[in-house]
Enzyme design. Structure first.
Site, PDB file in Angstrom:
ATOM      1  CD  GLU A   1      -5.096  -2.598   2.302  1.00 50.62           C
ATOM      2  OE1 GLU A   1      -5.497  -2.055   1.248  1.00 50.62           O
ATOM      3  OE2 GLU A   1      -4.499  -1.963   3.187  1.00 50.62           O
TER       4      GLU A   1
ATOM      5  CB  THR B   1      -0.884   0.050   1.259  1.00 50.26           C
ATOM      6  OG1 THR B   1      -0.019   0.137   2.386  1.00 50.26           O
ATOM      7  CG2 THR B   1      -1.754  -1.178   1.388  1.00 50.26           C
TER       8      THR B   1
ATOM      9  CE  LYS C   1     -17.485  14.406  15.605  1.00 47.70           C
ATOM     10  NZ  LYS C   1     -17.133  13.694  16.797  1.00 47.70           N
TER      11      LYS C   1
ATOM     12  CD1 TRP D   1     -20.639  12.272  10.965  1.00 47.53           C
ATOM     13  CD2 TRP D   1     -18.485  12.794  10.794  1.00 47.53           C
ATOM     14  NE1 TRP D   1     -19.977  11.631  11.973  1.00 47.53           N
ATOM     15  CE2 TRP D   1     -18.646  11.928  11.890  1.00 47.53           C
ATOM     16  CE3 TRP D   1     -17.198  13.263  10.495  1.00 47.53           C
ATOM     17  CZ2 TRP D   1     -17.588  11.513  12.688  1.00 47.53           C
ATOM     18  CZ3 TRP D   1     -16.135  12.845  11.282  1.00 47.53           C
ATOM     19  CH2 TRP D   1     -16.335  11.978  12.367  1.00 47.53           C
TER      20      TRP D   1
HETATM   21  P1  ADP Z   1      -3.478   3.590  -1.857  1.00 46.30           P
HETATM   22  O1  ADP Z   1      -3.705   4.561  -2.974  1.00 46.30           O
HETATM   23  O2  ADP Z   1      -3.763   4.165  -0.494  1.00 46.30           O
HETATM   24  O3  ADP Z   1      -2.299   2.708  -1.971  1.00 46.30           O
HETATM   25  P2  ADP Z   1      -5.687   1.990  -2.664  1.00 46.30           P
HETATM   26  O4  ADP Z   1      -5.594   2.190  -4.109  1.00 46.30           O
HETATM   27  O5  ADP Z   1      -5.784   0.645  -2.125  1.00 46.30           O
HETATM   28  O6  ADP Z   1      -4.531   2.540  -1.968  1.00 46.30           O
HETATM   29  O7  ADP Z   1      -6.817   2.946  -2.092  1.00 46.30           O
HETATM   30  C1  ADP Z   1      -8.043   2.459  -1.720  1.00 46.30           C
HETATM   31  C2  ADP Z   1      -8.943   3.588  -1.313  1.00 46.30           C
HETATM   32  O8  ADP Z   1      -9.178   4.461  -2.410  1.00 46.30           O
HETATM   33  C3  ADP Z   1     -10.306   3.141  -0.897  1.00 46.30           C
HETATM   34  O9  ADP Z   1     -10.317   2.698   0.430  1.00 46.30           O
HETATM   35  C4  ADP Z   1     -11.125   4.411  -1.109  1.00 46.30           C
HETATM   36  O10 ADP Z   1     -10.975   5.310  -0.039  1.00 46.30           O
HETATM   37  C5  ADP Z   1     -10.493   5.017  -2.311  1.00 46.30           C
HETATM   38  N1  ADP Z   1     -11.271   4.681  -3.487  1.00 46.30           N
HETATM   39  C6  ADP Z   1     -11.065   3.685  -4.353  1.00 46.30           C
HETATM   40  N2  ADP Z   1     -11.979   3.703  -5.331  1.00 46.30           N
HETATM   41  C7  ADP Z   1     -12.807   4.740  -5.072  1.00 46.30           C
HETATM   42  C8  ADP Z   1     -13.964   5.285  -5.705  1.00 46.30           C
HETATM   43  N3  ADP Z   1     -14.455   4.793  -6.821  1.00 46.30           N
HETATM   44  N4  ADP Z   1     -14.560   6.347  -5.127  1.00 46.30           N
HETATM   45  C9  ADP Z   1     -14.075   6.886  -3.993  1.00 46.30           C
HETATM   46  N5  ADP Z   1     -12.983   6.427  -3.365  1.00 46.30           N
HETATM   47  C10 ADP Z   1     -12.365   5.368  -3.889  1.00 46.30           C
END
Ligand code: ADP
Length: 539
Positions: free
Chosen positions: A328, A183, A436, A441
């Site tokens: 994940e 990640t 917040k 929210w």
């Molecule tokens: P990172 O960029 O942190 O390595 P990820 O690609 O795994 O990791 O990020 C996942 C997160 O991206 C999700 O938990 C969510 O918050 C956000 N995310 C993914 N797809 C969408 C979407 N279509 N709309 C809004 N948020 C999204």
């Protein structure tokens, strides 16, 4: 009583050999780093993957070894995917956009024995090598002529040359690890997610389905999402499974290069994060150009803005399919596919529905919970912690036994969402980005989306800033398309889009916004930078 069917394990090498048997002439189109387009049919691609497998065995690669890639979306990177997993080793895709110290941490943590490196990253890798004692070989993903000078560097094409294109892939348990992805570690160190053959293939099967990404032999699919970001959302596997034509854009992800490749190759489906589509749409707008082949744009990673959904539809006749997932989760969780009901709606109503991240794909179970652990109703109103489970969701982080991943059988995604009676999920915000204010929210995503509807706003970012009276208040940062933004006009416009108390206390025009290594707005950086912005206001 147990079933009486063959207990055969399905492996990633089975996928490759199936693709050759069924779609030998299907093409993999790849843009090299020098811009040239190369084409291999699946027969030739499989031969090269087998040659690489042999070359790696000659370098004494053993089952379970980690082999890292720092590479763009190219045919060589794809060959590495299949060859490395095929021999029971682990393809570890490293995001080269991370900070050098993070890359070093990741390579040390994974103890990679071999690095496969695109020429763009050679200098960066050379600087790190003295601190990577476990690395035994570095292979430049290049032709012999372009191989870096240093003695340490092996040449990819040189290694393949002379190897037999025939190979019998080893058999092993389908739970064997196949790929490793960290990640981006916006909070704390990056964490490794270790996919298995089984999880990868089940995920690919789910992704192909018409009610998910929807791939078949007629598809021409371009993953713009990098192969170092959650295995390009599984497309490198799903495309071969479906017999689709795969178009790999290499390192050229700017609007001009992407639009040229989409048009020339007649891509009908492309996948990526909103920032990359922003670049493409800006370019097309400036050129007054319309895309003629693209039918579906899969957007995930961050919320797809309303204005983007509208522009793809109205100007390019392309349907934006919102998808949601995370590293994940391999990553696919939900998709908002074009159902007959959705397509029958008047355009503006449909765009509103397309803002939802869609319904769970088969195999993935998602649920929303109150902070006290109680499940929340699926009424489209209640929102809470979004948790998931399924055979392609992680159970533990790699070599981080102290970091809890799953509780009571659920993985907490860190997202806050609602789910309606039809199963459509809507991300309200990341838990840590929700603002917040006075005990209520505010969704930063909804505010950003509203701002993007105002003419001339190219990018919008909303963060919660500590406020002497309200705990937190929103601050909006805007990048203008070309001429400066009429801030008063924007404020007026927002008043008609969101509740009055949501209106940002300040709207600032900035020249750039920081992004994470996966192309998302880096709100952590901005929150730190603007931490004191409202501090001096009188309570
Ligand atoms: P990172 O960029 O942190 O390595 P990820 O690609 O795994 O990791 O990020 C996942 C997160 O991206 C999700 O938990 C969510 O918050 C956000 N995310 C993914 N797809 C969408 C979407 N279509 N709309 C809004 N948020 C999204």
């Amino acid at each position: 009583m147990r079933g009486l069917m063959m207990p055969n394990d399905l492996l990633i090498s089975d996928l490759l050999e199936h693709a050759v048997r069924s779609h030998a002439q299907q093409q993999i189109v790849s843009r090299r780093l020098d811009g040239r387009i190369v084409r291999h049919n699946l027969h030739a691609f499989a031969e090269r993957s087998r040659q690489l497998a042999r070359a790696l065995l000659d370098l004494d690669v053993r089952a379970g070894d980690r082999i890292a890639t720092l590479a763009w979306n190219t045919h060589r990177h794809l060959e590495a995917y299949y060859a490395i997993s095929g021999i029971g080793a682990i393809v570890h895709t490293v995001n080269p956009r991370l900070f050098a110290h993070q890359i070093e941490y990741i390579l040390q943590h994974a103890e990679d024995r071999i690095l496969l490196v695109d020429n763009s990253f050679i200098t960066a890798v050379e600087a790190m090598l003295p601190r990577l004692p476990k690395v035994e070989h570095v292979i430049a993903l290049s032709d012999w002529e372009d191989k870096p000078k240093g003695e340490r560097w092996l040449c990819y094409e040189g290694l393949l040359n002379g190897q037999s294109p025939h190979f019998t892939w080893p058999r092993f348990d389908a739970q064997t690890a196949a790929a490793l992805c960290y990640t981006s570690g916006t909070t704390g160190q990056p964490k490794g997610v270790l996919y298995s053959h089984s999880s990868t293939l089940l995920h690919a099967m789910a992704a192909c389905r018409a009610d998910a990404i929807g791939l078949g032999p007629e598809s021409v699919v371009m993953p713009v999402v990098p192969m170092f970001h959650v295995c390009a959302w599984g497309v490198p596997y799903a495309a071969l499974m479906a017999g689709a034509r795969l178009v790999l854009p290499g390192a050229a992800l700017d609007g001009a290069s992407l639009s040229e490749l989409i048009e020339n190759e007649r891509c009908d489906i492309a996948l990526g994060v909103p920032t990359v589509w922003m670049g493409l749409l800006t370019h097309l707008r400036q050129q007054g150009q319309r895309l003629s082949s693209l039918r579906r744009v899969v957007i995930g990673g961050s919320a797809a803005p309303l204005a983007m959904i509208r522009e793809f539809d109205q100007v390019h006749s392309a349907f934006v399919m919102h998808a949601w997932g995370m590293t994940e989760m391999s990553p696919l969780g939900s998709t908002n596919t074009p159902t007959p009901e959705l397509l029958a709606l008047p355009a503006e109503e449909r765009y509103q529905r397309q803002l939802s991240q869609g319904r769970a794909v088969f195999g993935l179970h998602m649920e929303i919970f109150h902070a006290d652990g109680q499940p929340l109703p699926h009424d489209g109103l209640a929102y809470g912690h979004l948790k998931v489970r399924g055979p392609w969701v992680l159970a533990h982080y790699y070599r981080q036994a102290d970091v809890p991943a799953v509780q009571d059988g659920w993985f907490d995604t860190g997202d806050i969402a609602s789910i309606d009676a039809q199963g459509y999920m809507r991300i309200v915000d990341r838990a840590k980005d929700l603002i917040k204010s006075g005990g209520e929210w505010i969704s930063s995503i909804d505010l950003e989306n509203a701002a993007l509807g105002f003419p001339g706003v190219r990018e919008a970012c909303v963060i919660g800033i500590a406020h002497p009276r309200w705990e937190e208040r929103p601050l909006m940062l805007i990048i203008a398309e070309s001429t400066p933004i009429d801030i008063a006009g924007l404020r007026q416009y927002l008043q008609n889009q969101v509740a009055r108390w949501w209106l940002p206390d300040a709207i600032l025009e900035v020249s750039e916004l920081p992004h994470t290594a996966t192309g998302k707005l880096s709100k952590l950086t901005l929150r730190e930078h603007y931490a004191d912005y409202y501090r001096d206001l009188t309570p």
